[in-house]
Write a protein that holds these residues in place. Structure first.
Motif, mmCIF file in Angstrom:
data_model
loop_
_atom_site.group_PDB
_atom_site.id
_atom_site.type_symbol
_atom_site.label_atom_id
_atom_site.label_comp_id
_atom_site.label_asym_id
_atom_site.label_seq_id
_atom_site.Cartn_x
_atom_site.Cartn_y
_atom_site.Cartn_z
ATOM 1 N N MET A 111 5.551 29.164 -22.348
ATOM 2 C CA MET A 111 6.547 30.075 -21.362
ATOM 3 C C MET A 111 8.194 30.213 -21.951
ATOM 4 S SD MET A 111 6.782 28.326 -18.342
ATOM 5 C CE MET A 111 5.908 26.661 -18.009
ATOM 6 N N PRO A 112 7.780 31.809 -20.809
ATOM 7 C CA PRO A 112 8.961 32.454 -21.262
ATOM 8 C C PRO A 112 10.527 31.757 -20.783
ATOM 9 C CG PRO A 112 8.045 33.089 -18.451
ATOM 10 C CD PRO A 112 7.308 31.771 -19.527
ATOM 11 N N ASP A 113 10.695 32.655 -21.518
ATOM 12 C CA ASP A 113 12.434 32.168 -21.990
ATOM 13 C C ASP A 113 13.217 33.026 -20.092
ATOM 14 O OD1 ASP A 113 11.829 30.404 -24.297
ATOM 15 O OD2 ASP A 113 12.674 32.287 -25.702
ATOM 16 N N ASP A 114 13.040 34.021 -20.395
ATOM 17 C CA ASP A 114 13.225 34.242 -19.139
ATOM 18 C C ASP A 114 13.278 33.004 -17.700
ATOM 19 O OD1 ASP A 114 14.645 37.226 -17.518
ATOM 20 O OD2 ASP A 114 12.667 36.512 -16.383
ATOM 21 N N ARG A 115 14.600 32.638 -17.011
ATOM 22 C CA ARG A 115 14.186 31.898 -16.445
ATOM 23 C C ARG A 115 13.524 32.283 -14.468
ATOM 24 N NH1 ARG A 115 20.272 30.421 -13.553
ATOM 25 N NH2 ARG A 115 19.759 32.547 -12.890
ATOM 26 N N ASP A 116 13.958 33.670 -14.707
ATOM 27 C CA ASP A 116 13.261 34.280 -12.986
ATOM 28 C C ASP A 116 11.808 34.166 -13.502
ATOM 29 O OD1 ASP A 116 15.271 34.469 -12.024
ATOM 30 O OD2 ASP A 116 15.803 36.418 -11.950
ATOM 31 N N ALA A 117 11.541 34.785 -14.999
ATOM 32 C CA ALA A 117 9.584 34.557 -15.083
ATOM 33 C C ALA A 117 8.927 33.127 -15.024
ATOM 34 C CB ALA A 117 9.471 35.549 -16.488
ATOM 35 N N ARG A 118 10.343 32.531 -15.949
ATOM 36 C CA ARG A 118 9.929 30.884 -16.141
ATOM 37 C C ARG A 118 10.132 29.849 -14.469
ATOM 38 N NH1 ARG A 118 13.506 29.630 -18.967
ATOM 39 N NH2 ARG A 118 14.684 28.541 -18.225
ATOM 40 N N TYR A 119 10.915 30.242 -13.932
ATOM 41 C CA TYR A 119 11.001 29.526 -12.326
ATOM 42 C C TYR A 119 9.140 30.104 -12.035
ATOM 43 C CZ TYR A 119 15.528 27.400 -13.288
ATOM 44 O OH TYR A 119 15.975 26.672 -13.990
ATOM 45 N N ALA A 120 9.024 31.482 -11.942
ATOM 46 C CA ALA A 120 8.260 32.063 -10.715
ATOM 47 C C ALA A 120 7.270 31.130 -11.247
ATOM 48 C CB ALA A 120 7.825 33.945 -10.920
ATOM 49 N N ILE A 122 6.637 28.081 -12.180
ATOM 50 C CA ILE A 122 6.799 26.735 -11.687
ATOM 51 C C ILE A 122 6.515 26.934 -10.645
ATOM 52 C CG2 ILE A 122 8.050 24.927 -11.852
ATOM 53 C CD1 ILE A 122 9.151 25.945 -14.912
ATOM 54 N N ARG A 123 7.073 27.144 -9.611
ATOM 55 C CA ARG A 123 6.499 27.420 -8.156
ATOM 56 C C ARG A 123 5.582 27.618 -7.549
ATOM 57 N NH1 ARG A 123 12.051 29.560 -8.067
ATOM 58 N NH2 ARG A 123 10.608 32.177 -8.231
ATOM 59 N N GLY A 124 4.339 28.974 -8.851
ATOM 60 C CA GLY A 124 3.152 29.358 -8.373
ATOM 61 C C GLY A 124 2.508 28.237 -9.128
ATOM 62 N N TYR A 125 2.311 26.517 -9.458
ATOM 63 C CA TYR A 125 2.000 26.373 -10.385
ATOM 64 C C TYR A 125 0.675 26.315 -11.822
ATOM 65 C CZ TYR A 125 3.470 22.653 -7.027
ATOM 66 O OH TYR A 125 4.089 21.951 -6.152
ATOM 67 N N GLU A 126 1.591 28.237 -11.884
ATOM 68 C CA GLU A 126 0.997 28.732 -12.639
ATOM 69 C C GLU A 126 0.469 28.077 -14.559
ATOM 70 O OE1 GLU A 126 0.845 32.996 -12.468
ATOM 71 O OE2 GLU A 126 1.226 32.598 -9.758
ATOM 72 N N ALA A 127 0.424 29.074 -15.120
ATOM 73 C CA ALA A 127 0.501 28.029 -16.869
ATOM 74 C C ALA A 127 0.599 29.730 -17.241
ATOM 75 C CB ALA A 127 -0.593 28.018 -17.526
#
Length: 333
Positions: A111-120, A122-127
């Motif tokens: 899971m990326p440490d970058d918040r925007d990448a991590r939230y993206a 999560i929002r996309g239900y992607e692993a």
């Protein structure tokens, strides 16, 4: 054996609440110790702090030239990145240029440490994928070298030609035969060395401009790539990125897991290696910033320095309730 010494402290009000012990070495271009704290011969895993060493065969083999690797890609080969879009887009493009994909990696998803990448995600239900792994740039380098060598796909195996080349380079620049290895978080072998050996290697990188052999020229390229692209080596908010920016290209620094930190100082022909015994990153950041400031290459008043040397500890209401400070032993020499 010399014991680890206090290197960083956490103060809450007027009470010393926690103390971090560790070791540190400063080496000159002859490999001699200029200054040391704790045990210079303490055996450690350098973890990701040695990625520039692991990237040497990428250049000396001719692979980097053959595949036209830019300074951005060389910086990524040395990186422990946040998994932000600036990192993952470049990693995917590198893989595509090799005719490969995420399944060719052997580093594992993260899971990326970058918040925007991590939230993206999560929002996309992607692993997360393997290209999100903080070591994916290093693994692109391994894959490039393996393809250049015509070697098999299991490039992280200890007897693979890629890892044999890495070990040879590692032992050459540390000046030590590594007594063993462990498997890093990204599944690649990580070779043991002493603090002295790691600092010696960083000093060798720092003085590479004085030599014209192939290995030294590769070291110059990697150091130049790191300081030219500090945002690719780590990411926003990270110590490596912020400290290199603060030193305006004069010094390359690199962290490693379990509180290892190194620095390459070309103008002084010096290398630094730090290891905090309890693995606390907050302490290794404090220690490396303090040592660099003491050597006069890092402005003690720069915000990036202040955030590490006198790092505030905030509570849940963002009230400052404590402070990380360098230990007296680190300031007294």
């Amino acid at each position: 054996m010399t014991q680890p010494v206090p290197m960083a402290e956490l103060w809450r009000a007027d009470l010393l609440e926690s103390r971090h012990l560790g070791h540190a070495v400063i080496c000159d271009d002859s490999g001699q110790i200029v200054q040391a704290w704790g045990d210079p011969e303490a055996l450690i895993y350098p973890r990701s702090s040695c990625k520039m060493i692991q990237a040497l065969p990428l250049i000396t083999s001719g692979a980097a030239a053959k595949y036209g690797l830019t300074s951005e890609r060389l910086a990524l080969a040395c990186a422990s990145h946040n998994g932000a879009e600036i990192h993952t887009s470049r990693v995917r493009a590198w893989l595509q240029d090799l005719g490969m994909g995420d399944s060719d990696f052997r580093c594992g998803p993260q899971m990326p440490d970058d918040r925007d990448a991590r939230y993206a995600l999560i929002r996309g239900y992607e692993a997360p994928c393997q290209y999100h792994n903080n070591c994916s740039g290093k693994h692109c380098g391994f894959l490039t070298l393996a393809q250049h060598m015509g070697a098999g796909p299991e490039y992280v195996e200890i007897d693979h030609p890629v890892q044999r080349a890495v070990r040879e380079a590692f032992e050459e620049v540390t000046g030590e035969a590594s007594p063993g290895y462990g498997i890093d978080g990204c599944s690649a072998p990580n070779f043991q060395t002493t603090l002295h050996g790691l600092a010696r290697a960083m000093a060798w990188f720092a003085s590479a401009g004085d030599r014209s052999d192939r290995q030294s020229m590769a070291a110059q390229q990697l150091t130049a790539a790191m300081v030219a692209h500090p945002d690719l080596v780590a990411g926003e908010g990270r110590a490596c990125t912020e400290l290199m920016r603060a030193m305006e290209g004069r010094v390359a620094v690199k962290t490693g897991a379990e509180a290892v930190f190194v620095a390459i100082i070309p103008e002084k022909r010096m290398g630094i290696a730090v290891k905090i015994a309890d693995g606390a990153t907050r302490a290794s950041e404090c220690a490396i910033a303090t040592i660099l400031s003491g050597l006069g290459v890092l402005d003690p008043d720069h915000p990036a320095t202040v955030r590490r040397i006198t790092a505030p500890q905030l509570n849940r209401r963002d009230v400052e309730v404590g402070q990380i400070r360098p230990a007296a032993a680190l300031l007294s020499r």
